[in-house]
Design a protein around this motif. Structure first.
Motif, mmCIF file in Angstrom:
data_model
loop_
_atom_site.group_PDB
_atom_site.id
_atom_site.type_symbol
_atom_site.label_atom_id
_atom_site.label_comp_id
_atom_site.label_asym_id
_atom_site.label_seq_id
_atom_site.Cartn_x
_atom_site.Cartn_y
_atom_site.Cartn_z
ATOM 1 N N LEU A 1 18.131 4.874 -13.486
ATOM 2 C CA LEU A 1 17.884 5.974 -12.896
ATOM 3 C C LEU A 1 17.146 7.034 -13.574
ATOM 4 N N ASN B 1 12.335 10.029 -11.009
ATOM 5 C CA ASN B 1 13.779 10.150 -10.504
ATOM 6 C C ASN B 1 14.326 11.435 -11.043
ATOM 7 N N VAL C 1 15.841 13.743 -7.959
ATOM 8 C CA VAL C 1 17.329 13.756 -7.773
ATOM 9 C C VAL C 1 17.940 15.241 -8.087
#
Length: 123
Positions: free
Chosen positions: A14, A20, A24
């Motif tokens: 991730l 990301n 996120v």
């Protein structure tokens, strides 16, 4: 033990992709800030008042309240319509001849009730 290894590997995957990190961590915080500023509690409550000149002391007292913006309205129909449509938070109808001194009305004077107009949805 194997669950921790799988979790660690997924976390590494991730964080390896830089896009990301934005979606996120940064993007959710930006959404919270934007929605908070758009719909936050920074606005005054708007109170519409239908009153005659006799009620000027009451209107002046209402204008002194913190967090309340008093708006004069011409008639009861307009007031109830604006409250129902959400243009005003609430409203007050002060009839002519209302005794607003806090004292008992003089003998022989008719009593008049101040009417509160609000929306039924709790807003």
């Amino acid at each position: 033990m194997s669950a921790l290894v799988i979790a660690r590997m997924e976390l590494v995957r991730l964080l390896r992709d830089r896009s990301n990190l934005f979606f996120v961590f940064v993007f959710p915080l930006l959404l919270v800030v934007l929605i908070g500023t758009a719909f936050g509690a920074g606005a005054d409550s708007r109170l519409g008042v239908v009153a005659t000149e006799e009620a000027a002391p009451l209107v002046a007292d209402l204008e002194q309240l913190e967090g309340v913006a008093v708006e004069p309205v011409d008639d009861a129909e307009t007031l109830t319509d604006r409250v129902a449509r959400g243009g005003l938070t609430a409203g007050l109808l002060v009839p002519e001849g209302a005794v607003l001194t806090g004292a008992a009305p003089p003998s022989g004077a008719s009593q008049a009730a101040v009417t509160f107009v609000g929306r039924g949805d709790g807003a």
